[in-house]
Design a protein around this motif. Structure first.
Motif, PDB file in Angstrom:
ATOM      1  N   GLN A 120      73.326 180.844  -7.984  1.00 25.34           N
ATOM      2  CA  GLN A 120      74.503 180.004  -8.188  1.00 25.34           C
ATOM      3  C   GLN A 120      74.471 178.808  -7.221  1.00 25.34           C
ATOM      4  OE1 GLN A 120      76.416 180.618 -10.623  1.00 25.34           O
ATOM      5  NE2 GLN A 120      76.316 182.786 -11.076  1.00 25.34           N
ATOM      6  N   VAL A 121      73.523 177.912  -7.459  1.00 26.31           N
ATOM      7  CA  VAL A 121      73.378 176.740  -6.600  1.00 26.31           C
ATOM      8  C   VAL A 121      74.645 175.886  -6.631  1.00 26.31           C
ATOM      9  CG1 VAL A 121      71.989 174.683  -6.140  1.00 26.31           C
ATOM     10  CG2 VAL A 121      70.878 176.776  -6.946  1.00 26.31           C
ATOM     11  N   GLN A 122      75.364 175.901  -7.744  1.00 22.22           N
ATOM     12  CA  GLN A 122      76.599 175.111  -7.841  1.00 22.22           C
ATOM     13  C   GLN A 122      77.625 175.474  -6.772  1.00 22.22           C
ATOM     14  OE1 GLN A 122      78.414 175.920 -11.643  1.00 22.22           O
ATOM     15  NE2 GLN A 122      78.658 178.105 -11.234  1.00 22.22           N
ATOM     16  N   SER A 123      77.518 176.693  -6.230  1.00 22.91           N
ATOM     17  CA  SER A 123      78.473 177.149  -5.216  1.00 22.91           C
ATOM     18  C   SER A 123      78.001 176.899  -3.793  1.00 22.91           C
ATOM     19  CB  SER A 123      78.746 178.647  -5.405  1.00 22.91           C
ATOM     20  OG  SER A 123      79.301 178.902  -6.685  1.00 22.91           O
ATOM     21  N   GLU A 124      76.779 176.391  -3.631  1.00 19.98           N
ATOM     22  CA  GLU A 124      76.251 176.132  -2.297  1.00 19.98           C
ATOM     23  C   GLU A 124      76.838 174.824  -1.753  1.00 19.98           C
ATOM     24  OE1 GLU A 124      74.506 178.001  -0.428  1.00 19.98           O
ATOM     25  OE2 GLU A 124      73.893 179.557  -1.860  1.00 19.98           O
ATOM     26  N   PRO A 125      77.457 174.851  -0.569  1.00 18.62           N
ATOM     27  CA  PRO A 125      78.057 173.626  -0.030  1.00 18.62           C
ATOM     28  C   PRO A 125      77.035 172.561   0.353  1.00 18.62           C
ATOM     29  CG  PRO A 125      78.186 175.423   1.569  1.00 18.62           C
ATOM     30  CD  PRO A 125      77.718 176.028   0.287  1.00 18.62           C
TER      31      PRO A 125
END
Length: 303
Positions: A120-125
């Motif tokens: 879930q790269v979309q959730s990585e800040p």
């Protein structure tokens, strides 16, 4: 790539869907009243009830949570299903032992269905998370295992994804949901430019999926989605773009049947061979699903 087809029309492969059992583990991303319809268990039997009437011949099951136990469970589900042909699972890309973990997953019952890995790269800040040395090492292990890597990212993360893909030409990168473009607001740039830069790399592919859940769930039309679908088709070409329902998430905005019908509408200007690629052939090629799919019961043609 030769199109995959049957006497009744193109072989339809749903290259992106999910399953989960809330009695096994929570899906902690399903929060708030808007997502309430998803707060229930979705099984392979539920999936079959949607895909059989729609004429879908095979599917690819994709991870939902960053929990190591989910991938073996999905492989077991695929092993016992004549519908699920591939699994895109999860494992910790940053683990020094990732190569051994991937080998163990491939060796377990159902392991032959493992076709890719996703995080879930979309959730990585960190917008440059994909460029970290430990992540790069993990992506190299995924490539060495003969697997694809699915990218679930947001538009601002596309430049880092492009750099990562450029640095790893031996790995097939598959972009989920077009990097979630701003369909609801109607904007195309800078998303389209970043998307084209990513798709210019020949070892990348994309999914015609998830667009209507980026639109107004209750008022969208095919016309709202078409500018984004056209960019995806032009950038990747039919031989590197594959249909995915994103079921059951898609049901927030449309039924399974309407989701597939919309894909048919968005590809209606293509030649029969190009359309067959998007609706099934590209998924078969990219995920190496094998000749067994062509021997399955013929699906109905998408009109």
């Amino acid at each position: 790539m030769a199109p995959v087809s049957t006497p009744r029309g193109p072989l339809v492969v749903d290259a992106h869907h999910h399953l989960w059992d809330l009695s096994v583990r929570d899906q902690d991303w399903i929060t708030g009243s808007a997502l309430a319809p998803l707060r229930r268990t979705f099984t392979e039997r539920d999936l079959r009830a949607e895909t059989v009437p729609a004429g879908v011949a095979a599917t690819v099951l994709v991870q939902t949570v960053t929990v190591a136990d989910e991938t073996p469970e999905m492989l077991a589900t695929a092993r016992d299903s004549d519908l699920i042909a591939g699994v895109v699972g999860w494992t910790d890309l940053t683990s020094p032992g990732i190569a051994d973990t991937l080998a163990a997953l491939r060796a377990q019952p159902g392991g032959e269905h493992l076709v890719g890995i996703r995080h879930q790269v979309q959730s990585e800040p960190d917008p440059g998370w994909l460029l970290r040395p430990d992540v790069r090492r993990g992506l190299t292990a995924v490539a060495d295992a003969g697997l694809a890597y699915d990218l679930v990212i947001l538009p601002h993360q596309l430049p880092a994804a492009t750099r990562a893909a450029r640095d790893l030409p031996q790995l097939t990168f598959v972009l989920d949901h077009g990097a979630k473009p701003p369909v609801a607001s109607g904007g195309l740039e800078p998303w389209a430019a970043h998307l084209r830069a990513f798709a210019a790399l020949p070892h990348t592919a994309g999914k015609l999926s998830g667009l209507h859940t980026e639109a107004d769930w209750h008022g969208w039309t095919t016309r709202d989605l078409r500018p984004y679908a056209d960019v995806l088709l032009d950038a990747f070409g039919p031989s590197r773009l594959m249909y995915g329902s994103d079921w059951p998430v898609c049901t927030l905005a449309a039924s399974y049947g309407r989701t597939l019908e919309t894909a048919g509408e968005l590809t209606e200007a293509l030649s029969p061979g190009e359309r067959a690629a998007v609706l099934g052939g590209t998924a078969v090629e990219t995920y190496r699903l094998g000749e067994r799919l062509a021997r399955r019961a013929a699906p109905v043609a998408v009109t």
